[in-house]
Each structure stands twice: as C-alpha cells, then as structure tokens.
Design an enzyme around this catalytic site. Structure first.
Site, mmCIF file in Angstrom:
data_model
loop_
_atom_site.group_PDB
_atom_site.id
_atom_site.type_symbol
_atom_site.label_atom_id
_atom_site.label_comp_id
_atom_site.label_asym_id
_atom_site.label_seq_id
_atom_site.Cartn_x
_atom_site.Cartn_y
_atom_site.Cartn_z
ATOM 1 N N ASP A 1 -19.094 -3.192 -6.248
ATOM 2 C CA ASP A 1 -18.332 -3.877 -7.454
ATOM 3 C C ASP A 1 -19.042 -5.145 -7.745
ATOM 4 O OD1 ASP A 1 -17.662 -4.620 -4.659
ATOM 5 O OD2 ASP A 1 -16.378 -6.194 -5.434
ATOM 6 N N GLY B 1 -9.801 -10.222 -9.979
ATOM 7 C CA GLY B 1 -8.788 -10.826 -9.140
ATOM 8 C C GLY B 1 -8.684 -12.276 -9.526
ATOM 9 N N ARG B 2 -9.740 -12.739 -10.153
ATOM 10 C CA ARG B 2 -9.680 -14.279 -10.581
ATOM 11 C C ARG B 2 -10.552 -14.613 -11.682
ATOM 12 N NH1 ARG B 2 -13.516 -17.405 -6.441
ATOM 13 N NH2 ARG B 2 -14.857 -15.516 -5.641
ATOM 14 N N GLY C 1 -10.589 -5.115 -8.667
ATOM 15 C CA GLY C 1 -10.590 -5.520 -10.133
ATOM 16 C C GLY C 1 -10.720 -7.091 -10.415
ATOM 17 N N ARG D 1 -19.329 -2.836 -13.995
ATOM 18 C CA ARG D 1 -20.135 -2.835 -12.630
ATOM 19 C C ARG D 1 -20.127 -1.045 -12.285
ATOM 20 N NH1 ARG D 1 -17.433 -7.594 -10.030
ATOM 21 N NH2 ARG D 1 -16.624 -8.899 -12.013
ATOM 22 N N ARG E 1 -18.672 -17.646 -17.636
ATOM 23 C CA ARG E 1 -19.819 -16.616 -17.235
ATOM 24 C C ARG E 1 -20.231 -15.687 -18.313
ATOM 25 N NH1 ARG E 1 -19.521 -13.175 -11.919
ATOM 26 N NH2 ARG E 1 -18.168 -12.098 -13.108
ATOM 27 N N ASP F 1 -5.735 -16.278 -4.443
ATOM 28 C CA ASP F 1 -5.150 -17.255 -5.339
ATOM 29 C C ASP F 1 -5.563 -17.157 -6.779
ATOM 30 O OD1 ASP F 1 -7.596 -18.467 -5.108
ATOM 31 O OD2 ASP F 1 -6.959 -20.284 -4.003
HETATM 32 P P1 AMP Z 1 -16.365 -10.821 -4.511
HETATM 33 O O1 AMP Z 1 -16.601 -11.015 -2.943
HETATM 34 O O2 AMP Z 1 -16.347 -12.378 -5.006
HETATM 35 O O3 AMP Z 1 -17.213 -10.156 -5.214
HETATM 36 O O4 AMP Z 1 -14.802 -10.517 -4.588
HETATM 37 C C1 AMP Z 1 -14.366 -9.080 -4.362
HETATM 38 C C2 AMP Z 1 -12.786 -9.002 -4.712
HETATM 39 O O5 AMP Z 1 -12.084 -9.897 -4.318
HETATM 40 C C3 AMP Z 1 -12.994 -9.261 -6.637
HETATM 41 O O6 AMP Z 1 -11.978 -8.029 -6.836
HETATM 42 C C4 AMP Z 1 -12.516 -10.475 -6.730
HETATM 43 O O7 AMP Z 1 -11.877 -10.606 -7.767
HETATM 44 C C5 AMP Z 1 -11.537 -10.618 -5.843
HETATM 45 N N1 AMP Z 1 -11.306 -12.155 -5.308
HETATM 46 C C6 AMP Z 1 -12.246 -12.849 -4.704
HETATM 47 N N2 AMP Z 1 -11.960 -14.089 -4.637
HETATM 48 C C7 AMP Z 1 -10.480 -14.220 -5.065
HETATM 49 C C8 AMP Z 1 -9.687 -15.124 -5.147
HETATM 50 N N3 AMP Z 1 -9.914 -16.285 -4.632
HETATM 51 N N4 AMP Z 1 -8.333 -14.623 -5.991
HETATM 52 C C9 AMP Z 1 -8.177 -13.505 -6.348
HETATM 53 N N5 AMP Z 1 -9.245 -12.535 -6.102
HETATM 54 C C10 AMP Z 1 -10.213 -12.874 -5.585
HETATM 55 MG MG MG Z 2 -17.414 -9.497 -7.072
#
Ligand code: AMP
Ligand code: MG
Length: 484
Positions: A251, A89-90, A87, A180, A173, A122
């Site tokens: 995702d 996450g940030r 979901g 997705r 963004r 975080d």
């Molecule tokens: P990504 O690899 O950037 O596509 O992220 C994969 C998942 O990890 C997604 O659900 C993001 O929202 C979560 N995510 C990535 N980095 C962070 C972060 N620093 N804090 C919280 N969630 C994160």
């Molecule tokens: Mg992502």
C-alpha cells in the site's frame, strides 16, 4: 487568493463508488502555514502572495471551488500479510489539477482527520513526521529520484497522542498519482474483474498515455512491464544513494514508480548492508539490502491481483523484467558513482568488493563516494581518513587507480561527472532531528535552510559545509519511531 493558471479536474471520481468515500476534513485550530514550496507552486501553475492564505485549506476549515475531498480505498500486504481494511485513514484527495505544461497533480491533504478507513487511528499526523516527510520528499527530488512532493505544511497547537503528546500538522502532498499497488489488490480481491479493468484503464489513460492505442492484450502487458521496470529502477536508485524506505508494504508502492510514504526512512551513515531503519521491523524484512527483493515481492502482489484480467504467461514475462531492469540500473548507477565509463569485465566484482569493504570497515557511504569524486582534486587523504585501517583504503585505492587507467576521460572531466552522481549533502537523520527540535520551538528557519541545501545536493555550497559533516555519535542510527 492567487493567480491560478491550472485547470481543475477530479478524474479519480470517474472510478466506481467503492473506490472512495466522500469525507470532509476535520478542522484543526489556530493553523499556521510554516513552510511553503513556492518553486513547486510555480510548476503547478500558481503564485502565492500571502502564504497564510493557505492556512485554512491546510487546516481543513476551507476548500477552494472545485475541491471535493475523498478518502481513497485500497488494501495491501503489510509485512507480508494481506490487510483488507486499508485506505486513506488520515489523508484526503482534494482534487487534481493540470498545470500549464500539461502535468497532472493530485493534491492530498495528509493529517486531515479520520475517515471510514481510519481503523483505530485518529486521522492525524504529528509535526515531527510531517516535517520528516516534507524534508525527504524534497531531498529525493533534489537527488533526481522519483518521488511525491511537498507543497506546503500547516502546524496547529492541537494535541495528538503518540508515545507522548505531540502537536498536529498537515502536509499538502502532491504527486502525479496517489494510486498504489494496493488499489489493484482491493479491486481484484473485493470488487471483481470489471472494476479491476476500469482501474487499469484509468491508470493507463492518465499516466501511460503512450500505450492507449495498443490492442488490449498488448496494452496491459506493456503497462505491467513498465510498472515493474519503474519499480526496479526506483529501488536501484535508492540503493545508490543509501536510502532505506522502512515500510515497503504494497500500500506504500506507487503505481507510477514514485518514492511514496515517508515514515521511518533513513539514509545510511556508516555503510551497513543489513541496516534496519524501522525499529518495529524486527525481522529486518525491509533492511537496506533486502529492498531490491522486496520491490520484486511487491510486484508479485500486483501481478497476482492482475490474474483475473491478464494471461498468466504474460504476467510472468512482465515480472521477469524486474531483475534485468534492476541489475541494469544498479550497474549504471554504481559505474557513474565510480566514474567508470568504459566497459570492463571486472567492474561488477569491483562494485561488490567495494560494498563489502565499506560494510566491513563501517565507512561513511556518502563521504566515501564524494571523496573518490575529488581524488585528483583534493588527494587521497579525505578518503583514507574514513578508514580506521588505512592499509585497507590504500589497497582499494591502488586497485581503483589501476582500473581508472582503462578510462579515456580526463581526470577532471571524470571527477566533475562523478560529483553529479555522488551527493555531498544527504538528509541524515540527525539533520532532520535538529530541525524538528527547532520547529517544535517555533523556529522554521533551520528547516528552510536545510531544504535549500538539499535542493542542490551535488553542489559544493561551501557556506553550508557543516551540513555535509559526519554525524555526531548521538545522531548515528537514531531510533526513529514508526508512529507518525
Ligand atoms: P502507513 O504505515 O503510514 O503507510 O499507514 C498504513 C495505514 O494506516 C493507512 O491506511 C493509513 O491511512 C493508516 N493510518 C496511519 N496512521 C493513521 C492515523 N494516525 N489515523 C488513521 N489512519 C492511519
Ligand atoms: Mg501508507
């Protein structure tokens, strides 16, 4: 603050409650708007008098009337393994606006703090990765490849712990959709057919309006076919410019076929078919030459999610469109790069042999194609100079010249068209690295200059020649951290 000519909507909130959580951004301190995309703002329907007016919004201390921040819930396959815990996450979807030309834009603040989907993260984004995403989304746009966009970014001195301590930043963004493939996987595997259908109709009504009036079975089939084809064409476009995404998890696949989520991406320097840009991808799942297959795998994940509401046969037929759409677009792209307008049965082997040659002799991909776009203007030397063994170049050039005999366009007309297909400027990792170092010292001018150059990658721009240079040794195959 500014003259807004857009309408505010938030259609994502029409979806069932489980598709999101309301979350307020976590403020950053001492924010500064460090880069603002004024041209894009104009397209969205507003003008900015003072960039710093947007600092509070980027820092999560201020919201405009109508902004209602939510974290979207989705799931997805990461490196082939299903993860139900994903979901935003940030990042937070703040609102959707409709521009004067009718285009709908999601505003998504990336790096806005933790959410119920942050897991161990975080909720922050670091300056380095925010600049990388800003640069690449705008570079892709300049290349004419569908992508999310960067509206503005804010930096703060707040520390963020990664491999070392870095500083925080946020990116506004914007994209026509932030939905997705993983949204569909979430609906199918956790919410049931009713919710899945609601999501599907939502996407169709917002982004595929030409399908709305078809009978249901046909509407769904035409939609899936369209998504599969857009995905195939997108990846054929990546292959043509030598772009490696790095994290093609489901995702990170946009339902409207945008390039989505810029992490450890790279543009190829020396051509290396098996290049892996993400050093945590040890098996090379997302290597350059595996991207077309991985695009299909993601379409299969999407297709499986649709099984509860679509006929299996129909789904299979839609998936069948991937290969032909990919092949068609790939051939179209490569013929444009080679300047071939006439149809010749030997063209596919010429294309494949060209790739083999570039791979075997580690030739700079961008320089090679730009070089052959100027053969009759600048001569053979720039192309021959890319090869340690010039006889390889000579042999290829001879075959190529023979093939060109079958073309009817004049040389200068053909080469002019080729220069519109073969960029002179691409976002090499070392260029991104250089502007990041400057930005970390507080100087954003180099980033802005690079953005200007990348906005017109097919133009000669003689004053900016140095941005087209071959990478220095330190800059080749930089190890790009996946942490962002
Ligand atoms: P990504 O690899 O950037 O596509 O992220 C994969 C998942 O990890 C997604 O659900 C993001 O929202 C979560 N995510 C990535 N980095 C962070 C972060 N620093 N804090 C919280 N969630 C994160
Ligand atoms: Mg992502």
């Amino acid at each position: 603050m500014s003259n807004n000519a857009f309408q505010v909507e938030h259609r994502y909130l029409d979806l069932p409650d489980n598709f999101y959580s309301r979350v307020q951004p976590t403020p950053l301190t001492e924010p500064r708007v460090v880069c603002f995309n004024h041209k894009l703002a104009t397209r969205l329907g507003f003008h900015v008098r003072n960039e710093q007016d947007w600092a509070g919004i980027g820092a999560g201390t201020e919201l405009l009337e109508g902004m209602d921040p939510i974290a979207m819930k989705y799931t997805g396959h990461q490196f082939g393994v299903y993860n139900p815990e994903l979901g935003d996450g940030r990042g937070l979807l703040l609102w959707e606006t409709v521009a004067p030309d009718g285009t709908r834009w999601d505003w998504h603040l990336k790096g806005a703090g933790s959410t119920p989907y942050s897991r161990f993260g975080d909720g922050r984004a670091v300056l380095r990765s925010t600049i990388r995403e800003y640069l690449c989304s705008e570079a892709m746009y300049g290349l004419g490849i569908p992508t999310t966009r960067a509206l503005f970014m804010v930096s703060s001195k707040d520390p963020v712990r990664r491999e070392s301590i870095e500083s925080a930043a946020t990116l506004m963004r914007v994209a026509k959709s932030h939905i997705r493939f993983g949204h569909f996987e979430f609906a199918a595997h956790h919410e049931g057919p009713e919710a899945l259908k609601t999501l599907l109709e939502h996407v169709i009504s917002l982004h595929f309006p030409h399908l709305i009036n078809l009978p249901e079975t046909q509407r769904h089939a035409r939609w899936l076919e369209d998504v599969v084809e857009r995905t195939a064409r997108l990846i054929a476009d990546w292959q043509a410019v030598g772009f490696c995404h790095g994290v093609m998890n489901s995702d990170n696949m946009s339902i409207i076929g945008d390039t989505f989520d810029y992490g450890p991406y790279a543009f190829l320097d020396d051509f290396d078919a098996g290049y892996i840009c993400n050093h945590t991808d040890q098996s090379g799942r997302y290597a350059y030459n595996r991207q077309p297959q991985m695009g299909f795998t993601n379409c299969q994940y999407l297709a499986s999610a649709l099984l509860p509401i679509m006929e299996e046969d129909s789904i299979r037929q839609c998936l069948g469109r991937y290969e032909s759409a990919y092949n068609e677009r790939f051939r179209h792209n490569m013929c444009a790069k080679l300047g071939l307008e006439e149809n010749d049965e030997g063209d596919l082997s010429l294309i494949m042999d060209t790739f083999s040659m570039l791979h075997e002799h580690k030739v700079d991909y961008t320089h090679f194609f730009r070089g052959i776009s100027n053969l009759h203007k600048h001569g053979n030397t720039p192309v021959r100079d890319l090869f340690a063994d010039r006889s390889v170049a000579d042999e290829w050039l001879e075959r190529y010249e023979a093939r060109l005999q079958k073309e009817t366009r004049a040389h200068d007309e053909r080469e002019y068209a080729m220069r519109k297909a073969n960029p002179k400027y691409i976002l090499r990792n070392y260029l991104a690295q250089q502007v990041i170092v400057e930005a970390q010292n507080g100087n954003y001018d180099p980033m802005k200059e690079l953005l200007n150059v990348l906005a017109n990658p097919f133009d000669e721009q003689p004053d900016y020649q140095h941005y087209a240079a071959l990478p220095p040794d330190w800059g080749k195959h930089l190890n790009i951290s996946c942490s962002s």
